[in-house]
Design a protein around this motif. Structure first.
Motif, PDB file in Angstrom:
ATOM      1  N   GLN A 117      -0.175   3.502   5.949  1.00 56.04           N
ATOM      2  CA  GLN A 117       0.251   3.491   4.548  1.00 56.04           C
ATOM      3  C   GLN A 117      -0.929   3.654   3.598  1.00 56.04           C
ATOM      4  O   GLN A 117      -0.773   4.167   2.490  1.00 56.04           O
ATOM      5  CB  GLN A 117       1.016   2.199   4.220  1.00 56.04           C
ATOM      6  N   VAL A 118      -2.103   3.239   4.035  1.00 59.28           N
ATOM      7  CA  VAL A 118      -3.315   3.464   3.228  1.00 59.28           C
ATOM      8  C   VAL A 118      -3.756   4.925   3.362  1.00 59.28           C
ATOM      9  O   VAL A 118      -3.995   5.624   2.372  1.00 59.28           O
ATOM     10  CB  VAL A 118      -4.458   2.524   3.670  1.00 59.28           C
ATOM     11  N   ALA A 172       0.802  -1.233   0.000  1.00 60.35           N
ATOM     12  CA  ALA A 172       0.000   0.000   0.000  1.00 60.35           C
ATOM     13  C   ALA A 172       0.832   1.281   0.000  1.00 60.35           C
ATOM     14  O   ALA A 172       0.360   2.333  -0.419  1.00 60.35           O
ATOM     15  CB  ALA A 172      -0.928   0.009   1.218  1.00 60.35           C
ATOM     16  N   LYS A 173       2.077   1.194   0.433  1.00 65.76           N
ATOM     17  CA  LYS A 173       2.837   2.421   0.710  1.00 65.76           C
ATOM     18  C   LYS A 173       3.242   3.213  -0.530  1.00 65.76           C
ATOM     19  O   LYS A 173       3.514   4.407  -0.438  1.00 65.76           O
ATOM     20  CB  LYS A 173       4.072   2.102   1.545  1.00 65.76           C
ATOM     21  N   ALA A 212      -2.711   1.387  -2.778  1.00 58.29           N
ATOM     22  CA  ALA A 212      -3.456   1.442  -1.512  1.00 58.29           C
ATOM     23  C   ALA A 212      -4.940   1.140  -1.749  1.00 58.29           C
ATOM     24  O   ALA A 212      -5.581   0.444  -0.951  1.00 58.29           O
ATOM     25  CB  ALA A 212      -3.281   2.812  -0.864  1.00 58.29           C
ATOM     26  N   HIS A 223      -2.174   8.605   1.521  1.00 56.07           N
ATOM     27  CA  HIS A 223      -2.153   8.991   0.112  1.00 56.07           C
ATOM     28  C   HIS A 223      -3.161  10.063  -0.277  1.00 56.07           C
ATOM     29  O   HIS A 223      -2.863  10.917  -1.107  1.00 56.07           O
ATOM     30  CB  HIS A 223      -2.369   7.766  -0.775  1.00 56.07           C
TER      31      HIS A 223
END
Length: 509
Positions: free
Chosen positions: A235-236, A195-196, A202, A239
């Motif tokens: 990490q999700v 996801a990062k 993500a 963004h």
């Protein structure tokens, strides 16, 4: 030679092979042996043993290769150049669970070092086989496969996309629902690594239903699992606004705030990071964090830890305060400024000081009330000394200077400004004099204090270019006083008086 003797020879050969791979696997656990093994050409000796007729020899050979490849990228490169990967991938699909775990370990050990080595694993068709292993009945095989996939995905978006295209994400989401804690940890870590890289990757994790399952594990008693779960959600959320809102909608508040009091430093740090990644996007999301008690909880967390654990919390306060004066006031009311001032003074690392300086600047830049809240903590002299220090990093100097300017341009609290008349360099001094020129015309008490404290005298000593902004500010200050007062405090006035004494002719009766 009798049949018995022939069998004895084969038994001896098998025993020798077994002893050899076991000894190499054991020697490979100690770093001091690695170079000797490498120089002895052990890679080429292990390779044929991966196809040995005896399963235990195959498994131990794979384990030895994994330990060697794990040590450094040269040995990992040797595995790739020795055409060992295709052999491992083929056997990964055919062999028993013990071999699968060992083979997945080799792939992970090779892939962790660099994007190029990870790409070599992708190129030999390993992803499809590793994804099949995620469906294995044995949790250990699933864990080894998830670990290898995560190590491949973590390097860059292209490799991560390859892992997604192989169909790994839905199976990783199933893995986080398994009862085994170790498997949950590794699967959550792999989802985080996927996801990062980008909003699209993500979104793939979100679309597979991962967020709801991850959110349910925030209160799991296992610290290492919480660490990975909070990382994956961060990490999700980092963004975009939409992705952050999806994380919030999984009802992570207020349960995530309990992680800020966890004994484990990584759990604390990752919980602060998650809150930061949500709050940074919009005033509305920051307000949601404030309403949940997030700002006060983060401030308490910053006070209970040291070093890098503090960093995401410090940045989170800066992001919240940057959005609006009301949100900045929420940080002030929750006693965030004294805590940030402590970080600025106490932390030895420049990057943490720089973050604290930035956050204080975001709080103080809104109104005179905000600036005063920062100024009364005696933060401005600390910021100035950090800006002036040759030992400060360039980033710390830049952020300290920006914070000083942000605060000074709104500050009307003159006791905090006056020391700057004596200590500040010219590029800061003009902002200080500018603030005095705004306040003094409207405050008679301040005008008197400015004279008695020596401020007016100091202003007369400043050498400004005629017609400059600084000269305009000085003129505005001088216009607040009678001409004879200004003249009295001007440099050289005492000499002028003495000259008048010398030239004065007394009246003689």
């Amino acid at each position: 030679m009798s049949q018995r003797q022939v069998l004895q020879v084969f038994e001896q050969y098998q025993k020798a092979r077994t002893q050899f791979v076991q000894m190499v696997a054991e020697l490979a656990t100690r770093p001091q042996n690695i170079e000797t093994l490498q120089n002895a050409g052990v890679m080429s000796l292990l390779r044929p043993l991966l196809l040995d007729v005896v399963p235990t020899i195959q498994q131990t050979a794979a384990l030895a290769l994994g330990r060697l490849a794990n040590y450094n990228d040269d040995l990992a490169e040797a595995v790739v150049k020795g055409d060992i990967l295709p052999q491992l991938v083929y056997s990964l699909a055919e062999q028993n669970r013990f071999y699968k775990k060992a083979a997945a370990f080799v792939l992970r050990a090779v892939g962790k070092h660099s994007p190029q080595l990870a790409q070599a694993i992708v190129d030999c068709g390993a992803l499809d086989t590793l994804v099949i292993c995620l469906e294995d009945f044995d949790p250990g095989v699933k864990e080894a496969a998830a670990w290898a996939l995560g190590y491949i995905a973590r390097h860059n978006a292209e490799l991560s996309q390859a892992v997604v295209d192989a169909g790994a994400v839905p199976l990783l989401v199933l893995c986080i629902q398994e009862p085994e804690i170790a498997l949950k940890r590794i699967a959550a870590s792999a989802l985080s690594d996927i996801a990062k890289h980008s909003p699209e990757l993500a979104q793939t994790v979100v679309d597979a239903g991962a967020v709801a399952h991850l959110a349910q594990m925030i209160l799991n008693p296992d610290a290492k699992l919480k660490h990975q779960v909070l990382s994956a959600l961060s990490q999700v959320a980092k963004h975009s606004v939409d992705l952050a809102e999806m994380v919030v909608e999984a009802e992570i508040f207020p349960v995530v705030l309990t992680c800020l009091k966890d004994k484990d430093e990584y759990v604390k740090k990752n919980a602060c990071t998650l809150i930061r990644e949500i709050a940074k996007h919009t005033p509305e999301l920051s307000q949601l964090v404030v309403n949940a008690g997030g700002v006060a909880a983060v401030i308490d967390c910053i006070g209970s830890c040291k070093g890098n654990t503090r960093l995401p919390g410090i940045m989170m306060l800066g992001y919240v305060a940057a959005h609006s004066e009301n949100l900045a006031m929420a940080v002030i009311i929750s006693k965030g400024v004294p805590q940030l001032s402590v970080c600025l003074s106490e932390e030895p690392e420049d990057h943490i000081k720089a973050a604290a300086a930035w956050a204080l600047g975001q709080i103080g830049r809104h109104t005179p009330e905000h600036a005063r809240a920062v100024a009364v903590t005696n933060t401005l002299p600390v910021l100035l000394s950090l800006y002036m220090s040759t030992e400060s990093s360039e980033d710390l100097q830049v952020k300290s200077k920006k914070a000083i300017k942000n605060i000074l341009q709104k500050c009307t609290y003159l006791p905090a400004l006056e020391p700057f008349l004596y200590d500040a360099p010219p590029n800061i001094l003009k902002h200080v004099v500018g603030q005095f020129s705004k306040v003094l015309p409207h405050d008679s008490k301040a005008r008197r204090l400015f004279v008695t404290s020596g401020g007016l005298k100091k202003v007369q000593e400043i050498k400004a270019e005629p017609g400059s902004l600084l000269q305009d500010y000085i003129n505005s200050i001088n216009n607040c006083y009678p001409e004879e007062i200004v003249r009295y405090y001007s440099p050289g006035y005492s000499d002028t008086l003495l000259q008048r004494v010398d030239s004065y002719q007394p009246l003689i009766n």
